[in-house]
Design a protein around this motif. Structure first.
Motif, mmCIF file in Angstrom:
data_model
loop_
_atom_site.group_PDB
_atom_site.id
_atom_site.type_symbol
_atom_site.label_atom_id
_atom_site.label_comp_id
_atom_site.label_asym_id
_atom_site.label_seq_id
_atom_site.Cartn_x
_atom_site.Cartn_y
_atom_site.Cartn_z
ATOM 1 N N TRP A 6 1.974 3.181 -3.339
ATOM 2 C CA TRP A 6 1.006 3.504 -4.397
ATOM 3 C C TRP A 6 0.181 4.755 -4.079
ATOM 4 O O TRP A 6 -0.248 5.455 -5.004
ATOM 5 C CB TRP A 6 0.076 2.314 -4.628
ATOM 6 N N ALA A 51 -3.497 3.763 -9.572
ATOM 7 C CA ALA A 51 -2.611 3.838 -8.406
ATOM 8 C C ALA A 51 -3.414 3.896 -7.111
ATOM 9 O O ALA A 51 -3.076 3.223 -6.126
ATOM 10 C CB ALA A 51 -1.693 5.058 -8.529
ATOM 11 N N LEU A 62 -4.855 0.390 -6.389
ATOM 12 C CA LEU A 62 -3.835 -0.504 -5.836
ATOM 13 C C LEU A 62 -3.538 -0.157 -4.379
ATOM 14 O O LEU A 62 -3.297 -1.039 -3.556
ATOM 15 C CB LEU A 62 -2.554 -0.420 -6.667
ATOM 16 N N ALA A 63 -3.545 1.147 -4.049
ATOM 17 C CA ALA A 63 -3.279 1.549 -2.668
ATOM 18 C C ALA A 63 -4.359 1.051 -1.720
ATOM 19 O O ALA A 63 -4.084 0.751 -0.546
ATOM 20 C CB ALA A 63 -3.168 3.070 -2.582
ATOM 21 N N THR A 115 0.806 -1.226 0.000
ATOM 22 C CA THR A 115 0.000 0.000 0.000
ATOM 23 C C THR A 115 0.840 1.278 0.000
ATOM 24 O O THR A 115 0.558 2.222 -0.749
ATOM 25 C CB THR A 115 -0.921 0.005 1.234
#
Length: 710
Positions: free
Chosen positions: A293, A321, A324-325, A290
């Motif tokens: 990103w 992004a 994904l975080a 985490t």
């Protein structure tokens, strides 16, 4: 010739065919490479070999991506060599075709070169030359140079670390953390790793040289083509440039694309770190967290605010992004235990109790306090581990069987400077040492008493003191015997392992001894076990011999005596007594030398008669003597042997066979280290000098050798 022929004849026909084909493959491949350099090839074969070259480069790249560690592709240096040779051979063959038939058209050197040339040049050969130059710079300056540097550093560091890794393996082996087979496998792996990185250091030069050769071959094709086209084939400069530049750039590109793929594969192999995952899994785990990103998404979103930025590209990238975080792991894994799955597995493992958790398989162990860990620290040379190895090796040679490994472990329950020696979980010795000092032992007259921490030598109980290492020379000059801390533990361990050697000999060790005997005396080994005696009985006999300090090196003589004694008894105790006369020469020689007279302490006839009566009244009893008689014999023996022990004389107490073993058991703790022999144990040609008689005056004039059993 006959051996190889017989071996080949025994192999199945299919296996022989496979072996023959595999053996002939590499020489045939070398001959093909040589043929490519000297034999003119048609354009069709050039196309075939160019496609093969590209396929080989792709296969090598895919294997390099999917390996878990560099050694998984240990053949890579050799494969790289053959791939480079193939590419250079094709360069020679294609250069010949380009220069000889280039005037015939752009398809003169095959359709592969023509396709690559048209794709790269795109109608403008000047642009094509610059694009080709950029590819060469990327390959030669960036990838190849970086991979070569990594290979060089990895080879140097691997070779520098080789001695330390070998010492670590020896330390783990001595500590009982691995078996001999595992140690051999790790040594082979370490050696293979060093060989691999050394080979990679050299083979990376192939890649660099191939890139340089590509530039030179391109220049030759261009210059030679222009000269031949204008002079020999009456082409204009523009036509010659258009034709030969397309062929030269296409030829160079056909060679350099596989070279670029192999350079990337080389860089991937030499930069791999870790052994548990392939490249995709390793990168995915370490980048899929985490923390990185979220700031990436924020920065991309800010870039989208700049005037003129393509929002249709920036906004989806920022959204990806942020996604994904929010959906990846919250923190970076610090190690295998950081993932949720591993934590669950660890919790389950901690809740499960296995048999290995409650069983200690190490027969001998050395526990040390935390202040003594420096003695086994690899960074300091692990002096204690080397000492333990030397002790085991020497004792194994002297006793006649391989002593088991000694497991060394730190124990927080011990005081910092204390160590403890255990056999089968039972403490047999412990003491305290100081790793930064030296032990000065008062082994003789001392001229000057040195200051230091007073103590007793752990092995022999002699007065000693711990001194500063800077005073070691002064202590030796004053008459002390100075030893380092690892030697103190080693000597103590040597004494205890020798004293308890009978507890370390197991049935598996006996079977190994019998198997070794079968290699040199198969008939004797076959007649002994399991035909006459089981391995368990032989083990008990050998244990009784070791218990009295008798080495079992001469297993042939012991086995022959057991074969002769087995028809008389199957009891291990009786067998051990029956075979002693066969070992008498070695027993007496150990005490009296090769030709010297045996110094003996005999028993008073009246006392010996009482002992014989006690044994006959309690046949087979471990302790047949009356307690009052035990006290009387012990005091009399100590009194008679005291002058001889004080003088450092080597002697034996001699008695009748019926009394020998019980008398040894009675005196073993009271007159430590004194051998007890029966009269039949003494060879007839050896002189015996009686120095004292137990039961009368402790010092007595010398008598002749005793007659009979009394």
């Amino acid at each position: 010739m006959s051996v190889a022929g017989n071996f080949s004849a025994r192999l199945p026909a299919q296996l022989r065919a496979n072996l023959t084909a595999r053996t002939a493959l590499m020489p045939a491949a070398i001959l093909v490479l040589v043929a490519l350099m000297v034999v003119p090839l048609p354009a069709v074969l050039l196309d075939l070999f160019f496609i093969t070259n590209i396929a080989v480069a792709l296969i090598v790249l895919m294997v390099a991506i999917n390996i878990r560690q560099p050694l998984d592709f240990s053949a890579f240096p050799t494969v790289l060599l053959y791939a480079t040779l193939l590419r250079l051979a094709l360069n020679v063959a294609s250069t010949r075709v380009v220069l000889v038939h280039g005037h015939e058209g752009t398809d003169a050197a095959g359709h592969v070169i023509e396709a690559f040339g048209n794709f790269l040049v795109g109608g403008d050969y000047v642009v094509g030359l610059f694009v080709f130059g950029v590819l060469m710079i990327i390959n030669l300056v960036v990838i190849t140079k970086g991979a070569g540097r990594v290979s060089e550093v990895a080879a140097r560091f691997t070779l520098d670390a080789l001695p330390g890794k070998q010492m670590a393996i020896d330390a783990d082996l001595n500590a009982g953390l691995m078996t001999a087979e595992e140690a051999r496998a790790r040594r082979a792996e370490v050696t293979t790793e060093a060989d691999f990185h050394g080979a990679m250091d050299g083979s990376s030069k192939f890649v660099k040289g191939d890139a340089v050769a590509g530039v030179m071959i391109l220049a030759i094709n261009i210059i030679g083509g222009l000269i031949l086209g204008i002079v020999s084939h009456d082409l204009t400069l523009a036509d010659a440039a258009r034709t030969y530049l397309l062929l030269a750039v296409g030829d160079g590109l056909v060679a350099q694309v596989p070279a670029l793929l192999l350079s990337i594969a080389t860089a991937m192999v030499v930069t791999r770190v870790g052994k548990t995952q392939d490249l995709a899994g390793q990168v995915g785990m370490q980048l899929g967290i985490t923390a990185p990103w979220l700031p990436v998404g924020v920065i991309l979103a800010l870039l989208g605010l700049l005037p003129g930025m393509p929002l249709l590209i920036v906004v989806p990238a920022a959204g990806a992004a942020f996604w994904l975080a929010l959906h990846r792991r919250p923190t970076a894994p610090a190690g295998p235990a950081a993932t949720d799955e591993t934590n669950d597995a660890g919790a389950q493992s901690g809740a499960r109790i296995d048999w290995a958790d409650v069983a200690d398989t190490a027969p001998a162990a050395l526990d040390i306090g935390f202040a003594l860990v420096s003695l086994v620290d690899e960074a300091r040379g692990a002096p204690l581990m080397g000492r333990i190895t030397a002790v085991r090796r020497q004792l194994s040679k002297s006793l006649g069987f391989v002593l088991p490994q000694v497991r060394v472990r730190d124990d927080l329950g011990l005081s910092p400077f204390r160590y403890r020696i255990t056999l089968a979980g039972v403490v047999v010795g412990e003491d305290e040492i100081f790793p930064d000092d030296m032990l000065a032992i008062e082994a003789g007259p001392i001229s000057t008493v040195l200051p230091g921490r007073e103590c007793a030598d752990p092995a022999f109980g002699l007065p000693a003191r711990w001194i500063d290492p800077a005073e070691a020379d002064l202590a030796e000059a004053a008459g002390y015997t100075v030893v380092d801390p690892s030697a103190v533990i080693g000597t103590h361990l040597n004494q205890l392992l020798g004293l308890h050697a009978h507890r370390l000999l197991g049935q598996d060790d006996t079977q190994a001894l019998l198997d070794t005997l079968a290699e040199t005396a198969p008939a004797l080994a076959g007649a002994l076990s399991p035909k006459l005696l089981s391995a368990a009985v032989v083990t008990q006999v050998l244990q009784r011999l070791l218990e009295e300090g008798i080495a079992i090196r001469d297993l042939r003589s012991i086995a022959a005596a057991l074969v002769a004694a087995a028809p008389k008894s199957q009891d291990p105790a009786e067998l051990a007594e029956l075979i002693r006369p066969a070992l008498g020469l070695a027993l007496v020689q150990q005490l009296a030398g090769v030709k010297g007279a045996l110094l003996a302490v005999a028993l008073d006839p009246g006392l010996e008669g009482l002992l014989v009566q006690a044994v006959r009244a309690n046949p087979g009893a471990a302790h047949p003597f009356d307690p009052a008689l035990v006290t009387r014999v012990a005091e009399a023996a100590a009194s008679a042997c005291a002058p001889l022990l004080a003088a450092g004389s080597r002697f034996a107490i001699v008695t009748v066979p019926q009394v020998r073993r019980p008398l040894w058991q009675l005196l073993r703790a009271r007159v430590a280290g004194v051998a007890v022999l029966a009269f039949p144990d003494i060879p007839d040609d050896r002189d015996v000098e009686v120095a004292a008689i137990i039961g009368t005056a402790p010092a007595r004039a010398a008598f002749g050798p005793p007659q009979g059993d009394s």
